[in-house]
Scaffold this motif. Structure first.
Motif, PDB file in Angstrom:
ATOM      1  N   ARG A 116       0.814  -1.224   0.000  1.00 24.71           N
ATOM      2  CA  ARG A 116       0.000   0.000   0.000  1.00 24.71           C
ATOM      3  C   ARG A 116       0.844   1.269   0.000  1.00 24.71           C
ATOM      4  O   ARG A 116       0.323   2.359  -0.136  1.00 24.71           O
ATOM      5  CB  ARG A 116      -0.989  -0.024   1.181  1.00 24.71           C
ATOM      6  CG  ARG A 116      -2.194  -0.918   0.882  1.00 24.71           C
ATOM      7  CD  ARG A 116      -3.251  -0.858   1.961  1.00 24.71           C
ATOM      8  NE  ARG A 116      -3.040  -1.896   2.956  1.00 24.71           N
ATOM      9  CZ  ARG A 116      -2.865  -1.683   4.258  1.00 24.71           C
ATOM     10  NH1 ARG A 116      -2.858  -0.452   4.747  1.00 24.71           N
ATOM     11  NH2 ARG A 116      -2.685  -2.691   5.081  1.00 24.71           N
ATOM     12  N   ARG A 117       2.163   1.095   0.118  1.00 27.34           N
ATOM     13  CA  ARG A 117       3.054   2.254  -0.011  1.00 27.34           C
ATOM     14  C   ARG A 117       3.700   2.327  -1.390  1.00 27.34           C
ATOM     15  O   ARG A 117       4.477   3.240  -1.669  1.00 27.34           O
ATOM     16  CB  ARG A 117       4.189   2.161   1.032  1.00 27.34           C
ATOM     17  CG  ARG A 117       3.739   2.411   2.457  1.00 27.34           C
ATOM     18  CD  ARG A 117       4.928   2.747   3.343  1.00 27.34           C
ATOM     19  NE  ARG A 117       5.775   1.591   3.594  1.00 27.34           N
ATOM     20  CZ  ARG A 117       5.666   0.791   4.676  1.00 27.34           C
ATOM     21  NH1 ARG A 117       4.755   1.047   5.588  1.00 27.34           N
ATOM     22  NH2 ARG A 117       6.467  -0.225   4.848  1.00 27.34           N
ATOM     23  N   PRO A 119       4.223   2.727  -5.533  1.00 24.78           N
ATOM     24  CA  PRO A 119       3.622   3.619  -6.527  1.00 24.78           C
ATOM     25  C   PRO A 119       2.782   2.892  -7.582  1.00 24.78           C
ATOM     26  O   PRO A 119       3.252   1.943  -8.214  1.00 24.78           O
ATOM     27  CB  PRO A 119       4.836   4.289  -7.181  1.00 24.78           C
ATOM     28  CG  PRO A 119       5.989   3.411  -6.901  1.00 24.78           C
ATOM     29  CD  PRO A 119       5.704   2.699  -5.612  1.00 24.78           C
ATOM     30  N   GLY A 121       0.732   5.020  -9.721  1.00 26.47           N
ATOM     31  CA  GLY A 121       0.476   5.992 -10.783  1.00 26.47           C
ATOM     32  C   GLY A 121       1.023   5.490 -12.121  1.00 26.47           C
ATOM     33  O   GLY A 121       0.451   5.739 -13.180  1.00 26.47           O
ATOM     34  N   THR A 135      -9.374   4.802  -9.552  1.00 26.56           N
ATOM     35  CA  THR A 135      -9.099   5.719  -8.449  1.00 26.56           C
ATOM     36  C   THR A 135      -8.323   4.963  -7.375  1.00 26.56           C
ATOM     37  O   THR A 135      -8.366   3.733  -7.311  1.00 26.56           O
ATOM     38  CB  THR A 135     -10.397   6.300  -7.841  1.00 26.56           C
ATOM     39  OG1 THR A 135     -11.260   5.220  -7.509  1.00 26.56           O
ATOM     40  CG2 THR A 135     -11.096   7.233  -8.805  1.00 26.56           C
ATOM     41  N   ARG A 137      -5.862   5.815  -3.390  1.00 24.81           N
ATOM     42  CA  ARG A 137      -5.467   6.805  -2.392  1.00 24.81           C
ATOM     43  C   ARG A 137      -4.427   7.753  -2.977  1.00 24.81           C
ATOM     44  O   ARG A 137      -3.805   7.458  -3.995  1.00 24.81           O
ATOM     45  CB  ARG A 137      -4.877   6.098  -1.159  1.00 24.81           C
ATOM     46  CG  ARG A 137      -5.922   5.353  -0.336  1.00 24.81           C
ATOM     47  CD  ARG A 137      -5.317   4.851   0.961  1.00 24.81           C
ATOM     48  NE  ARG A 137      -4.137   4.054   0.722  1.00 24.81           N
ATOM     49  CZ  ARG A 137      -2.936   4.304   1.258  1.00 24.81           C
ATOM     50  NH1 ARG A 137      -2.767   5.307   2.089  1.00 24.81           N
ATOM     51  NH2 ARG A 137      -1.902   3.515   0.983  1.00 24.81           N
ATOM     52  N   ARG A 138      -4.207   8.875  -2.280  1.00 28.09           N
ATOM     53  CA  ARG A 138      -3.206   9.882  -2.695  1.00 28.09           C
ATOM     54  C   ARG A 138      -3.297  10.206  -4.187  1.00 28.09           C
ATOM     55  O   ARG A 138      -2.380   9.949  -4.957  1.00 28.09           O
ATOM     56  CB  ARG A 138      -1.789   9.393  -2.414  1.00 28.09           C
ATOM     57  CG  ARG A 138      -1.448   9.198  -0.995  1.00 28.09           C
ATOM     58  CD  ARG A 138      -0.869  10.436  -0.346  1.00 28.09           C
ATOM     59  NE  ARG A 138      -0.800  10.206   1.083  1.00 28.09           N
ATOM     60  CZ  ARG A 138       0.248   9.625   1.687  1.00 28.09           C
ATOM     61  NH1 ARG A 138       1.304   9.320   1.008  1.00 28.09           N
ATOM     62  NH2 ARG A 138       0.208   9.393   2.975  1.00 28.09           N
ATOM     63  N   GLU A 139      -4.441  10.743  -4.548  1.00 28.57           N
ATOM     64  CA  GLU A 139      -4.658  11.150  -5.947  1.00 28.57           C
ATOM     65  C   GLU A 139      -4.370  10.031  -6.931  1.00 28.57           C
ATOM     66  O   GLU A 139      -3.669  10.203  -7.926  1.00 28.57           O
ATOM     67  CB  GLU A 139      -3.838  12.397  -6.256  1.00 28.57           C
ATOM     68  CG  GLU A 139      -4.335  13.565  -5.431  1.00 28.57           C
ATOM     69  CD  GLU A 139      -3.601  14.860  -5.732  1.00 28.57           C
ATOM     70  OE1 GLU A 139      -3.273  15.067  -6.908  1.00 28.57           O
ATOM     71  OE2 GLU A 139      -3.380  15.605  -4.787  1.00 28.57           O
ATOM     72  N   ASN A 140      -4.916   8.887  -6.586  1.00 28.11           N
ATOM     73  CA  ASN A 140      -4.880   7.729  -7.488  1.00 28.11           C
ATOM     74  C   ASN A 140      -3.478   7.168  -7.713  1.00 28.11           C
ATOM     75  O   ASN A 140      -3.183   6.644  -8.791  1.00 28.11           O
ATOM     76  CB  ASN A 140      -5.533   8.069  -8.838  1.00 28.11           C
ATOM     77  CG  ASN A 140      -6.854   8.793  -8.660  1.00 28.11           C
ATOM     78  OD1 ASN A 140      -7.589   8.478  -7.720  1.00 28.11           O
ATOM     79  ND2 ASN A 140      -7.149   9.749  -9.513  1.00 28.11           N
ATOM     80  N   THR A 141      -2.626   7.285  -6.696  1.00 27.83           N
ATOM     81  CA  THR A 141      -1.269   6.757  -6.858  1.00 27.83           C
ATOM     82  C   THR A 141      -0.964   5.591  -5.925  1.00 27.83           C
ATOM     83  O   THR A 141       0.069   4.938  -6.090  1.00 27.83           O
ATOM     84  CB  THR A 141      -0.209   7.849  -6.601  1.00 27.83           C
ATOM     85  OG1 THR A 141      -0.339   8.294  -5.243  1.00 27.83           O
ATOM     86  CG2 THR A 141      -0.357   9.011  -7.558  1.00 27.83           C
ATOM     87  N   LEU A 142      -1.838   5.338  -4.934  1.00 33.13           N
ATOM     88  CA  LEU A 142      -1.541   4.260  -3.978  1.00 33.13           C
ATOM     89  C   LEU A 142      -2.750   3.333  -3.832  1.00 33.13           C
ATOM     90  O   LEU A 142      -3.893   3.769  -3.941  1.00 33.13           O
ATOM     91  CB  LEU A 142      -1.224   4.841  -2.593  1.00 33.13           C
ATOM     92  CG  LEU A 142       0.060   5.669  -2.432  1.00 33.13           C
ATOM     93  CD1 LEU A 142       0.176   6.175  -0.999  1.00 33.13           C
ATOM     94  CD2 LEU A 142       1.294   4.850  -2.792  1.00 33.13           C
TER      95      LEU A 142
END
Ligand code: S3P
Length: 425
Positions: A116-117, A119, A121, A135, A137-142
């Motif tokens: 979950r950490r 990348p 994106g 979609t 977390r973090r603007e669809n990067t995680l």
């Protein structure tokens, strides 16, 4: 505390992780029954099995290493009823997302705290350009990622970093697109997906650093024996190569040129590593590896070589710790976003063990040979390859070291501690 007196015998490594993941995914997309032998029954690859079962695939484990998949075709997947857990497996979530992006339903994929950490994106961007709605977390990067798939269009995509997971994800989505998809890589990454797709009848064209996949209606089933994993073999390769007087046989290992960078570097360091009985199995080059140990020197690893040994850099650091001189590896920023930050992890733990080493933003250096401090407690950071590398360093130096949290080894190589005890006495 002396050296390991002897590294000898034969060690059999489990099936290739990358190929095992791909075989299960692609067989699930095929029409008809596929048989996969030599499958890696480890935590990561079983996550891919779980993902395909969640998508309604009829998948039977005949034995831990043999899987039968009755594929219903590329469009037979069903909407998963629950969140899919990819565990620690970047390959499951990233390549799996390529399939999910093309399905006319919603999938939600998550993973363990390490995954979950990492990348996402890098797959969300191209798959979104193709028309999927993703979609996270973090603007669809995680992760978790919510993927609403659907009709996809063909694109041309220049990958900012060499990544076989990203390339494979786009290629699988491309099979469902309305026109061909082309992926350009800055440096060549492993090509198992391309080879497997070709063997299943897909149109895949490689030209220089570009690969194009054409939309497909169906894929032929697979009958495949997965070769031994060179990434798992690398721990034993390093051990035997750097303990003088050793002789070790590792039968039936995949030696795809996209994966053998460690062998090239070890040879430059003076190691005696031979590929005996080279052959091809299931579209992949395979050989029996024979290693004789002797004193090693240092090597420079330039950025161009990094994709071919990306997972082997922790093991290479062990060889460098035992070798005479300064080894430097550059162009390996990707290592910072693997199962752990492998640059930071190796430099911290090697330093704790008394190895002279240091980091760059994009790599590291190691000056050997080191005198390892006996009884040191070191950490794996929950990363299987860090854990195995530190255990190999202990064995190679003949110095007891306490590695904490070795349960993560089951991610890729259940049975590793026993195999290590067997050959290093
Ligand atoms: C893999 C590709 C590599 C590698 C990973 C497995 C694969 O990652 O580090 O362990 O099976 O495609 P990237 O593609 O992100 O470089």
């Amino acid at each position: 505390m002396g050296r390991t007196t002897k590294v000898s015998g034969t060690v059999t490594v489990p099936g290739d992780k990358s190929i095992s993941h791909r075989a299960v995914m692609l067989a699930s997309m095929a029409e008809g029954q596929s048989r996969i032998r030599g499958f890696l029954p480890a935590e990561d690859t079983l996550r891919t099995v779980g993902m395909m079962i969640a998508l309604g695939v009829d998948l039977q484990e005949r034995s831990p290493t043999e899987i039968l998949v009755r594929g219903g075709g590329m469009r037979a997947f069903v909407e998963p009823q629950d969140v899919i857990d990819a565990g620690n497996s970047g390959t499951s979530i990233r390549i799996g997302a390529g399939i999910l992006a093309a399905q006319p339903f919603l999938s939600i994929v998550t993973g363990d705290p390490y995954l979950r950490r990492r990348p996402m994106g890098r797959i969300v961007n191209p798959l979104t350009r193709m028309g999927a709605v993703i979609t996270g977390r973090r603007e669809n990067t995680l992760p978790p990622l919510c993927i609403r798939g659907g009709d996809l269009r063909g694109i041309r995509y220049e990958m900012p970093v060499a990544s076989a997971q990203v390339k494979s994800s786009i290629l699988l989505a491309g099979l469902y697109a309305d026109s061909p998809v082309t992926v350009a890589e800055p440096l060549p990454s492993r090509d198992h997906t391309e080879r497997m797709l070709l063997s299943m009848g897909a149109r895949v064209v490689r030209e220089g650093n570009e690969v194009t996949v054409h939309p497909a209606e169906r894929l032929r089933p697979l009958s495949l024996t997965v070769p031994g994993d060179i990434s798992s073999a690398s721990f034993f390769l390093v051990l035997a190569a750097c303990v003088p007087g050793s002789t070790l046989h590792i039968p039936s290992v995949g030696v795809n040129p996209g994966r053998t960078g460690l062998v090239s570097v070890l040879r430059r360091m003076g190691a005696d590593v031979r590929f005996a009985s080279p052959r091809e199995e299931g579209g992949e080059p395979v050989a029996d590896i024979v290693v004789h140990g002797r004193g090693l020197g240092a090597a420079e690893v330039p950025p161009e070589e990094v994709p071919s040994l990306i997972d082997e850099i922790p093991a290479l650091c062990v060889a460098a710790s035992m070798a005479e001189g300064r080894t430097e590896i550059r162009g390996a920023t990707e290592l910072r976003v693997k199962e752990s930050d492998r640059i930071g992890a190796m430099v911290r733990e090697l330093s704790a063990l008394g190895v002279s080493c240091g980091e760059y933003p994009d790599g590291l250096w190691v000056h050997g040979p080191a005198r390892i401090t006996p009884g040191t407690e070191v950490e794996s950071y929950g990363d299987h390859r860090i854990a195995m590398s530190l255990m190999v360093l202990s064995a190679a130096a003949g110095v007891p070291v306490k590695v904490s949290d070795t349960a993560c080894i089951a991610t890729s190589f259940p049975g590793f501690p026993e195999a290590l005890r067997e050959v290093a006495r």
